[in-house]
Write a protein that holds these residues in place. Structure first.
Motif, PDB file in Angstrom:
ATOM      1  N   UNK A   1       0.871  -1.106  -0.009  1.00  0.00           N
ATOM      2  CA  UNK A   1      -0.029   0.010  -0.035  1.00  0.00           C
ATOM      3  C   UNK A   1       1.009   1.136   0.004  1.00  0.00           C
ATOM      4  N   UNK A   2       1.871   1.158   0.724  1.00  0.00           N
ATOM      5  CA  UNK A   2       2.863   2.469   0.678  1.00  0.00           C
ATOM      6  C   UNK A   2       3.485   2.520  -0.633  1.00  0.00           C
ATOM      7  N   UNK A   3       3.968   1.475  -1.457  1.00  0.00           N
ATOM      8  CA  UNK A   3       4.250   1.735  -2.693  1.00  0.00           C
ATOM      9  C   UNK A   3       3.476   2.210  -3.786  1.00  0.00           C
ATOM     10  N   UNK A   4       2.138   2.164  -3.437  1.00  0.00           N
ATOM     11  CA  UNK A   4       0.991   2.537  -4.442  1.00  0.00           C
ATOM     12  C   UNK A   4       1.363   4.076  -4.853  1.00  0.00           C
ATOM     13  N   UNK A   5       1.085   4.470  -5.906  1.00  0.00           N
ATOM     14  CA  UNK A   5       1.222   5.611  -6.534  1.00  0.00           C
ATOM     15  C   UNK A   5      -0.100   6.313  -6.182  1.00  0.00           C
ATOM     16  N   UNK A   6       0.156   7.570  -5.457  1.00  0.00           N
ATOM     17  CA  UNK A   6      -1.226   8.246  -5.334  1.00  0.00           C
ATOM     18  C   UNK A   6      -1.111   9.474  -6.223  1.00  0.00           C
ATOM     19  N   UNK A   7      -1.933  10.143  -6.811  1.00  0.00           N
ATOM     20  CA  UNK A   7      -2.108  10.884  -7.730  1.00  0.00           C
ATOM     21  C   UNK A   7      -1.726  12.276  -6.795  1.00  0.00           C
ATOM     22  N   UNK A   8      -1.278  13.507  -7.376  1.00  0.00           N
ATOM     23  CA  UNK A   8      -1.099  14.763  -6.484  1.00  0.00           C
ATOM     24  C   UNK A   8      -2.304  15.076  -6.267  1.00  0.00           C
ATOM     25  N   UNK A   9      -2.279  15.682  -5.101  1.00  0.00           N
ATOM     26  CA  UNK A   9      -3.709  16.407  -4.727  1.00  0.00           C
ATOM     27  C   UNK A   9      -3.963  17.651  -5.601  1.00  0.00           C
ATOM     28  N   UNK A  10      -5.160  17.906  -6.066  1.00  0.00           N
ATOM     29  CA  UNK A  10      -5.246  19.129  -6.826  1.00  0.00           C
ATOM     30  C   UNK A  10      -5.011  20.136  -6.194  1.00  0.00           C
ATOM     31  N   UNK A  11      -4.560  21.372  -6.910  1.00  0.00           N
ATOM     32  CA  UNK A  11      -4.033  22.774  -6.270  1.00  0.00           C
ATOM     33  C   UNK A  11      -5.273  23.503  -5.801  1.00  0.00           C
ATOM     34  N   UNK A  12      -5.142  24.104  -5.018  1.00  0.00           N
ATOM     35  CA  UNK A  12      -6.360  24.814  -4.125  1.00  0.00           C
ATOM     36  C   UNK A  12      -6.744  25.969  -5.266  1.00  0.00           C
ATOM     37  N   UNK A  13      -7.960  26.103  -5.081  1.00  0.00           N
ATOM     38  CA  UNK A  13      -8.615  27.157  -6.185  1.00  0.00           C
ATOM     39  C   UNK A  13      -9.007  28.330  -5.360  1.00  0.00           C
ATOM     40  N   UNK A  14      -8.666  29.299  -5.556  1.00  0.00           N
ATOM     41  CA  UNK A  14      -8.862  30.688  -4.884  1.00  0.00           C
ATOM     42  C   UNK A  14     -10.251  31.069  -5.428  1.00  0.00           C
ATOM     43  N   UNK A  15     -11.079  31.320  -4.277  1.00  0.00           N
ATOM     44  CA  UNK A  15     -12.441  31.652  -4.619  1.00  0.00           C
ATOM     45  C   UNK A  15     -12.541  33.095  -4.295  1.00  0.00           C
ATOM     46  N   UNK A  16     -12.973  33.873  -5.192  1.00  0.00           N
ATOM     47  CA  UNK A  16     -13.114  35.368  -4.919  1.00  0.00           C
ATOM     48  C   UNK A  16     -14.305  35.710  -4.019  1.00  0.00           C
ATOM     49  N   UNK A  17     -14.231  36.760  -3.399  1.00  0.00           N
ATOM     50  CA  UNK A  17     -15.294  37.066  -2.542  1.00  0.00           C
ATOM     51  C   UNK A  17     -16.265  37.837  -3.297  1.00  0.00           C
TER      52      UNK A  17
END
Length: 77
Positions: free
Chosen positions: A55-71
């Motif tokens: 399970x440690x060797x499994x490739x996890x996809x990189x998390x999506x970059x945070x999307x900035x939300x406008x006020x």
């Protein structure tokens, strides 16, 4: 009578052969084979540990970059 000497075979500096590379590949394949074999055919306690390593060797996809939300914009009057 002097003998004619032939220059030795010249070897390029980067041409070191594949000895170390082959050792590294064989070592990695040996470790992977041992872990998979233990996971499938080993005792229950060791099998559980081997599955955790897999399970440690499994490739996890990189998390999506945070999307900035406008006020929200205030409405004009």
């Amino acid at each position: 009578m002097p003998r004619a000497t032939t220059p030795p075979d010249t070897v390029e500096p980067h041409d070191t052969g594949a000895g170390l590379q082959r050792v590294v590949v064989y070592f990695g394949m040996g470790i992977a084979t041992m872990v998979v074999g233990t996971a499938l055919y080993g005792p229950d306690k060791n099998s559980e540990r081997a599955f955790r390593i897999l399970h440690w060797w499994k490739r996890d996809p990189e998390p999506a970059p945070a999307v900035e939300q406008r006020a929200p914009r205030a409405k004009r009057r």
